[in-house]
Structures are given as C-alpha cells and as structure tokens.
Design a protein around this motif. Structure first.
Motif, mmCIF file in Angstrom:
data_model
loop_
_atom_site.group_PDB
_atom_site.id
_atom_site.type_symbol
_atom_site.label_atom_id
_atom_site.label_comp_id
_atom_site.label_asym_id
_atom_site.label_seq_id
_atom_site.Cartn_x
_atom_site.Cartn_y
_atom_site.Cartn_z
ATOM 1 N N VAL A 133 -7.824 10.024 1.104
ATOM 2 C CA VAL A 133 -6.512 9.407 0.882
ATOM 3 C C VAL A 133 -5.834 10.098 -0.287
ATOM 4 O O VAL A 133 -6.459 10.331 -1.328
ATOM 5 N N ILE A 134 -4.579 10.483 -0.087
ATOM 6 C CA ILE A 134 -3.762 11.082 -1.146
ATOM 7 C C ILE A 134 -2.541 10.200 -1.307
ATOM 8 O O ILE A 134 -1.671 10.167 -0.434
ATOM 9 N N THR A 135 -2.487 9.437 -2.405
ATOM 10 C CA THR A 135 -1.330 8.596 -2.692
ATOM 11 C C THR A 135 -0.259 9.475 -3.324
ATOM 12 O O THR A 135 -0.498 10.119 -4.352
ATOM 13 N N ILE A 136 0.909 9.533 -2.712
ATOM 14 C CA ILE A 136 1.919 10.532 -3.059
ATOM 15 C C ILE A 136 2.315 10.474 -4.530
ATOM 16 O O ILE A 136 2.272 11.488 -5.241
ATOM 17 N N ASN A 175 0.892 -1.154 0.000
ATOM 18 C CA ASN A 175 0.000 0.000 0.000
ATOM 19 C C ASN A 175 0.932 1.206 0.000
ATOM 20 O O ASN A 175 1.547 1.520 1.021
ATOM 21 N N PRO A 176 1.105 1.869 -1.148
ATOM 22 C CA PRO A 176 2.206 2.824 -1.310
ATOM 23 C C PRO A 176 2.080 4.041 -0.395
ATOM 24 O O PRO A 176 1.005 4.297 0.168
ATOM 25 N N PRO A 177 3.175 4.785 -0.238
ATOM 26 C CA PRO A 177 3.140 5.970 0.629
ATOM 27 C C PRO A 177 1.964 6.889 0.308
ATOM 28 O O PRO A 177 1.754 7.263 -0.849
ATOM 29 N N HIS A 178 1.214 7.228 1.362
ATOM 30 C CA HIS A 178 0.011 8.039 1.193
ATOM 31 C C HIS A 178 -0.273 8.766 2.506
ATOM 32 O O HIS A 178 0.375 8.508 3.528
ATOM 33 N N ILE A 179 -1.238 9.665 2.461
ATOM 34 C CA ILE A 179 -1.672 10.350 3.675
ATOM 35 C C ILE A 179 -3.200 10.327 3.748
ATOM 36 O O ILE A 179 -3.882 10.179 2.736
ATOM 37 N N HIS A 180 -3.711 10.458 4.967
ATOM 38 C CA HIS A 180 -5.135 10.705 5.199
ATOM 39 C C HIS A 180 -5.238 12.121 5.751
ATOM 40 O O HIS A 180 -4.889 12.359 6.925
ATOM 41 N N PRO A 181 -5.678 13.079 4.946
ATOM 42 C CA PRO A 181 -5.652 14.476 5.396
ATOM 43 C C PRO A 181 -6.599 14.785 6.542
ATOM 44 O O PRO A 181 -6.420 15.782 7.233
ATOM 45 N N ARG A 182 -7.596 13.912 6.769
ATOM 46 C CA ARG A 182 -8.602 14.238 7.782
ATOM 47 C C ARG A 182 -8.734 13.183 8.878
ATOM 48 O O ARG A 182 -9.713 13.208 9.631
#
Length: 222
Positions: free
Chosen positions: A179-182, A104-111
């Motif tokens: 989800v924002i996948t880098i 599951n590649p590098p990503h962020i959950h902004p909220r």
C-alpha cells in the motif's frame, strides 16, 4: 540445418519470456519462512514437514480496530506476514473499520487488485484512471452487501459518508499487495522530496509545501 534449429529454439525461448507471468505452484504449499535471511522475490519456503495448521490460520478479524485517530479509520491486513501459508498463493484480505466521516485516504496497491464488500454502514468509494484516459473518476456510494472493485495500481479511496460506524472486508489478488498512501509518500518521504520539485509539480508556493512536509502523516495500515 543445425543453425536453423538453433534459431527456432531461441525464438521459442524469447517468445515464452514475452508472455511470462507468475509461475504456477509446484507443490501443495510453500509456507513462508519469515525468519530466513535469504532474499528472494517473495519468501523462501520452510520445510513442508515442519508446517502446522497455525501457518494457515489467523484469528480476531471479528474484532473492530481503534478508529480514534486523525483519519477516523483503521485497516487490519491479513497477508503473508500474518499467515505464512499464503506464500505463493496470490491472495490476501483486509478488514476496514471507519468511524463516522472517517476516510481511508487516496492510495494504491502496486501488486494487487482489490474487491471490497460493505458489511455494515455506508461508504463513498472511488478510483481514478491513469493519464491516458484523462484521469477519469469512477465513484459509487455502497451500502450493506454492495461490492466494488479497485483495479490494480490505480489511486482509490473509501469515505464513511454516514453517521454510524462502517465495517468492510476487502480481498486482494496478491499475497502481499502493498500500500502506498499518496500524501504520505509525497509529503512524508524520508529524506524529503525537494520542496522546489513539489512546489513546481503541485503549483503551490514553497511555504505551503514546507508546511505540508512538516505535518504528521499517519499510516492507518499498521
């Protein structure tokens, strides 16, 4: 005297805004009306008299998802878009399936903050802090029953470092954490980010950036 009272009232009002957070619920529930054309920060509520048990229900999380893709992983999201009754409740979850050596590649959950537990297999996980603490990597290998937390907004990843399939469940502190996948966001943006900007930012030659932008950047969160 009146002016002094007005000043104190304005000061109190300003202070209340300074420490404001998401409002508490003002009713038992607010089932999202996903078909409404009204745009608000979240979803408008449908008439509570029209709510039914299905608004709070989701089935099939026991079923593994197809991991025969480029990433070798698949994420089943269970947020307000799947369960309208989650609207305003500040919580959601996801199932993560991994083929051997899937990522599951590098990503962020902004909220939302994420808390993950492994149900089967072994996962190598980690997150990276922001620039201020020098982008420190916190990483751990998780086995069945282990739990790990990814703080809100920080880049994180999961990798199946074993030879068997992995199943994990994640809870998130938002009805819709996003989800924002880098790699997808940087190299797959539409319209594309200037290749000059990316070449400069990543210290790459322009041809390499052009090649990266021409790739198919898969989304495993559908």
């Amino acid at each position: 005297m009146a002016a002094h009272f007005l000043f104190l009232a304005l000061l109190a009002l300003a202070s209340s805004h300074a420490i404001a957070s998401d409002p508490s619920q003002l009713q038992d529930f607010c089932v999202a009306d996903l078909k409404s054309n009204v745009l608000v920060n979240g979803f408008v509520c449908k008439d509570p008299k029209l709510a039914k048990a299905e608004d709070f229900f989701f089935y099939g999380l026991d079923k593994p998802r197809d991991t025969g893709n480029k990433l070798g992983s698949n994420v089943t999201q269970v947020n307000v878009n799947q369960i309208p009754g989650l609207n305003t409740l500040g919580i959601s979850l996801a199932r993560l399936d991994f083929a051997p050596y899937g990522v599951n590649p590098p990503h962020i959950h902004p909220r939302g903050t994420e808390i993950l537990t492994v149900l089967e297999g072994t996962l190598h996980v980690g997150f990276v802090t922001s620039n201020s603490p020098n982008n420190q990597l916190f990483t751990k290998v998780l086995n069945k029953g282990d739990v790990f937390v990814f703080p809100q907004g920080l880049i994180h990843f999961q990798f199946n470092c074993g030879k068997t399939n992995v199943v994990a469940i994640a809870g998130l502190s938002s009805q819709n954490p996003g989800v924002i996948t880098i790699a997808n966001a940087v190299f797959g943006a539409k319209p594309p980010i200037s290749d000059y900007v990316l070449a400069k930012a990543f210290q790459l030659d322009k041809k390499t950036v052009d090649w990266l932008q021409a790739q198919f950047w898969m989304d495993n969160n559908n």
